[in-house]
Design a protein around this motif. Structure first.
Motif, PDB file in Angstrom:
ATOM      1  N   MET A   1       0.841  -1.186   0.000  1.00 32.40           N
ATOM      2  CA  MET A   1       0.000   0.000   0.000  1.00 32.40           C
ATOM      3  C   MET A   1       0.878   1.239   0.000  1.00 32.40           C
ATOM      4  N   THR A   2       0.344   2.307  -0.500  1.00 31.20           N
ATOM      5  CA  THR A   2       1.125   3.530  -0.559  1.00 31.20           C
ATOM      6  C   THR A   2       1.435   4.049   0.832  1.00 31.20           C
ATOM      7  N   THR A   3       2.501   4.790   0.972  1.00 27.70           N
ATOM      8  CA  THR A   3       2.910   5.279   2.285  1.00 27.70           C
ATOM      9  C   THR A   3       2.957   6.792   2.360  1.00 27.70           C
ATOM     10  N   GLN A   4       2.514   7.481   1.343  1.00 34.51           N
ATOM     11  CA  GLN A   4       2.578   8.937   1.380  1.00 34.51           C
ATOM     12  C   GLN A   4       1.376   9.501   2.120  1.00 34.51           C
ATOM     13  N   GLY A   5       1.629  10.446   3.000  1.00 34.29           N
ATOM     14  CA  GLY A   5       0.592  10.935   3.890  1.00 34.29           C
ATOM     15  C   GLY A   5      -0.557  11.612   3.186  1.00 34.29           C
ATOM     16  N   ALA A   6      -0.353  12.137   1.997  1.00 31.37           N
ATOM     17  CA  ALA A   6      -1.429  12.857   1.321  1.00 31.37           C
ATOM     18  C   ALA A   6      -2.419  11.930   0.640  1.00 31.37           C
ATOM     19  N   ALA A   7      -2.065  10.645   0.509  1.00 31.53           N
ATOM     20  CA  ALA A   7      -2.945   9.713  -0.196  1.00 31.53           C
ATOM     21  C   ALA A   7      -4.173   9.402   0.633  1.00 31.53           C
ATOM     22  N   LYS A   8      -5.226   8.952  -0.073  1.00 31.43           N
ATOM     23  CA  LYS A   8      -6.472   8.565   0.592  1.00 31.43           C
ATOM     24  C   LYS A   8      -6.893   7.199   0.079  1.00 31.43           C
ATOM     25  N   ARG A   9      -7.543   6.405   0.945  1.00 33.58           N
ATOM     26  CA  ARG A   9      -8.082   5.118   0.541  1.00 33.58           C
ATOM     27  C   ARG A   9      -9.537   5.093   0.973  1.00 33.58           C
ATOM     28  N   THR A  10     -10.416   5.540   0.074  1.00 35.39           N
ATOM     29  CA  THR A  10     -11.848   5.577   0.355  1.00 35.39           C
ATOM     30  C   THR A  10     -12.138   6.035   1.773  1.00 35.39           C
ATOM     31  N   GLY A  11     -11.592   7.185   2.133  1.00 33.67           N
ATOM     32  CA  GLY A  11     -11.862   7.754   3.437  1.00 33.67           C
ATOM     33  C   GLY A  11     -10.887   7.332   4.505  1.00 33.67           C
ATOM     34  N   ILE A  12      -9.986   6.390   4.239  1.00 35.79           N
ATOM     35  CA  ILE A  12      -8.991   5.979   5.202  1.00 35.79           C
ATOM     36  C   ILE A  12      -7.704   6.717   4.875  1.00 35.79           C
ATOM     37  N   ALA A  13      -7.282   7.610   5.741  1.00 35.36           N
ATOM     38  CA  ALA A  13      -6.067   8.369   5.481  1.00 35.36           C
ATOM     39  C   ALA A  13      -4.856   7.484   5.709  1.00 35.36           C
ATOM     40  N   VAL A  14      -3.968   7.427   4.726  1.00 38.95           N
ATOM     41  CA  VAL A  14      -2.731   6.680   4.872  1.00 38.95           C
ATOM     42  C   VAL A  14      -1.785   7.516   5.733  1.00 38.95           C
ATOM     43  N   PRO A  15      -1.287   6.969   6.827  1.00 40.38           N
ATOM     44  CA  PRO A  15      -0.495   7.796   7.747  1.00 40.38           C
ATOM     45  C   PRO A  15       0.846   8.187   7.157  1.00 40.38           C
ATOM     46  N   ALA A  16       1.242   9.411   7.437  1.00 44.89           N
ATOM     47  CA  ALA A  16       2.548   9.889   7.002  1.00 44.89           C
ATOM     48  C   ALA A  16       3.642   9.294   7.866  1.00 44.89           C
ATOM     49  N   HIS A  17       4.819   9.121   7.280  1.00 41.43           N
ATOM     50  CA  HIS A  17       5.962   8.692   8.076  1.00 41.43           C
ATOM     51  C   HIS A  17       6.568   9.917   8.745  1.00 41.43           C
ATOM     52  N   ASP A  18       7.243   9.699   9.874  1.00 40.00           N
ATOM     53  CA  ASP A  18       7.930  10.807  10.521  1.00 40.00           C
ATOM     54  C   ASP A  18       9.437  10.571  10.593  1.00 40.00           C
ATOM     55  N   VAL A  19       9.897   9.511   9.942  1.00 41.37           N
ATOM     56  CA  VAL A  19      11.323   9.254   9.848  1.00 41.37           C
ATOM     57  C   VAL A  19      11.601   8.615   8.492  1.00 41.37           C
ATOM     58  N   ASP A  20      12.682   9.009   7.879  1.00 35.35           N
ATOM     59  CA  ASP A  20      13.042   8.494   6.564  1.00 35.35           C
ATOM     60  C   ASP A  20      14.000   7.314   6.755  1.00 35.35           C
ATOM     61  N   VAL A  21      13.510   6.114   6.508  1.00 36.71           N
ATOM     62  CA  VAL A  21      14.324   4.904   6.658  1.00 36.71           C
ATOM     63  C   VAL A  21      14.969   4.607   5.312  1.00 36.71           C
ATOM     64  N   THR A  22      16.292   4.705   5.250  1.00 35.61           N
ATOM     65  CA  THR A  22      17.029   4.493   4.017  1.00 35.61           C
ATOM     66  C   THR A  22      17.913   3.254   4.125  1.00 35.61           C
ATOM     67  N   ASP A  23      18.376   2.778   2.987  1.00 38.60           N
ATOM     68  CA  ASP A  23      19.294   1.638   2.979  1.00 38.60           C
ATOM     69  C   ASP A  23      20.537   1.960   3.808  1.00 38.60           C
ATOM     70  N   ALA A  24      21.052   3.173   3.628  1.00 40.12           N
ATOM     71  CA  ALA A  24      22.269   3.555   4.342  1.00 40.12           C
ATOM     72  C   ALA A  24      22.043   3.577   5.851  1.00 40.12           C
ATOM     73  N   LEU A  25      20.884   4.067   6.279  1.00 40.24           N
ATOM     74  CA  LEU A  25      20.573   4.101   7.708  1.00 40.24           C
ATOM     75  C   LEU A  25      20.545   2.691   8.285  1.00 40.24           C
TER      76      LEU A  25
END
Length: 304
Positions: free
Chosen positions: A1-25
């Motif tokens: 499922m998408t992970t961007q906070g602005a997306a919507k799923r028929t009224g269900i807001a997809v939560p935004a992330h508050d930390v950027d998890v990268t390969d390097a991290l």
């Protein structure tokens, strides 16, 4: 499922992330905290609703919360899955290593087993019938009284009536409408006698996408039961909704036969299946849970 906070799923807001998890991290966290694992191949598998998951070598995975509210869910898994794993007849992803906050990453994380199979959500319901009795036995082993310090979930394992406002709003906003006797079936479950025994251990989110099956065609076999982020204690009816999410009538009968519950519990379970089934059926095309939801509401309509 998408992970961007602005997306919507028929009224269900997809939560935004508050930390950027990268390969390097992730590689740096491994080097600092588990250097004996840091040389293994690392590849991102999913950037999900609550966690980012990496495959680590051939046998392990790294599970990292991507937002604050998911942190406690992971801590619950790390605390309780090693306790439960020896008591259950199917494998679960009990942590083999624990990770601490570090290098700017604010949450605990875990290294867990990797189960090299395929999601039961992409199998047909007839195939899923192959593990109906196995899943019933799994829940019979899991559904035992939980200790007083077991985690509590704000949504799962509670009285179904607590979900009435959310359920009513979802159906009112559905476009196109979901035709069916959903309000009556939900009300029947919500008005059934409540669970009066001790709170039982629950998975909390037992849909087919959280079962890993052995790859192949024909009757499916469980390789592992995963994603215990909603692990909690309470009314088992929440987990028993699996009877409609997973199976055809034949599989449902085999599943029910393995479990000790009375008619009131199954009535509440049917109400939970309406709650989950309508939610999943409204997910966007391409989401594996959409077909699970459509299957559940078809099964419920046939029974009604």
């Amino acid at each position: 499922m998408t992970t961007q906070g602005a997306a919507k799923r028929t009224g269900i807001a997809v939560p935004a992330h508050d930390v950027d998890v990268t390969d390097a991290l992730v590689r740096t966290l491994l080097k600092e905290q588990h250097p004996d694992l840091a040389h293994l191949d690392l590849s991102r598998v999913t950037n999900g609703w609550d966690n980012v998951v990496y495959r680590l070598g051939q046998e392990l995975a790294v599970r990292l919360p991507r937002r604050a509210s998911a942190h406690q869910l992971l801590l619950n898994e790390v605390r309780w899955l090693p306790f439960l794993a020896p008591r259950l007849p199917s494998p679960i992803p009990a942590a083999v290593r624990r990770g601490q906050p570090g290098v700017g990453y604010p949450y605990h994380w875990a290294v867990v087993p990797w189960f090299d199979g395929e999601s039961a959500a992409i199998r047909s319901a007839a195939d899923r019938d192959g593990y109906a009795a196995t899943l019933g036995r799994f829940l019979r082993a899991l559904h035992v009284p939980a200790p007083a310090d077991a985690p509590r979930n704000r949504v799962r394992g509670l009285a179904l009536a607590t979900r009435a406002e959310d359920f009513t709003r979802r159906l009112a906003e559905a476009d196109p409408p979901l035709e069916g006797p959903w309000h009556a079936l939900f009300a029947a479950g919500a008005n059934a006698p409540e669970h009066h025994g001790p709170p039982l251990w629950l998975h909390g989110d037992l849909h087919p996408h959280n079962l890993v099956t052995v790859p192949g065609s024909g009757p499916a076999r469980i390789l592992a039961v995963v994603d215990f982020g909603d692990i909690t204690a309470g009314d088992p009816a929440c987990d028993l909704a699996a009877a409609w999410l997973h199976f055809t009538p034949a599989g449902r009968a085999a599943f029910v036969a393995e479990l000790p519950y009375d008619e009131d519990t199954w009535l509440r379970a049917r109400g939970w299946a309406v709650h989950f089934g309508t939610m999943m059926a409204l997910m966007p095309d391409g989401d594996p849970l959409q077909s699970v939801g459509r299957h559940a509401i078809e099964q419920l309509c046939r029974e009604n």
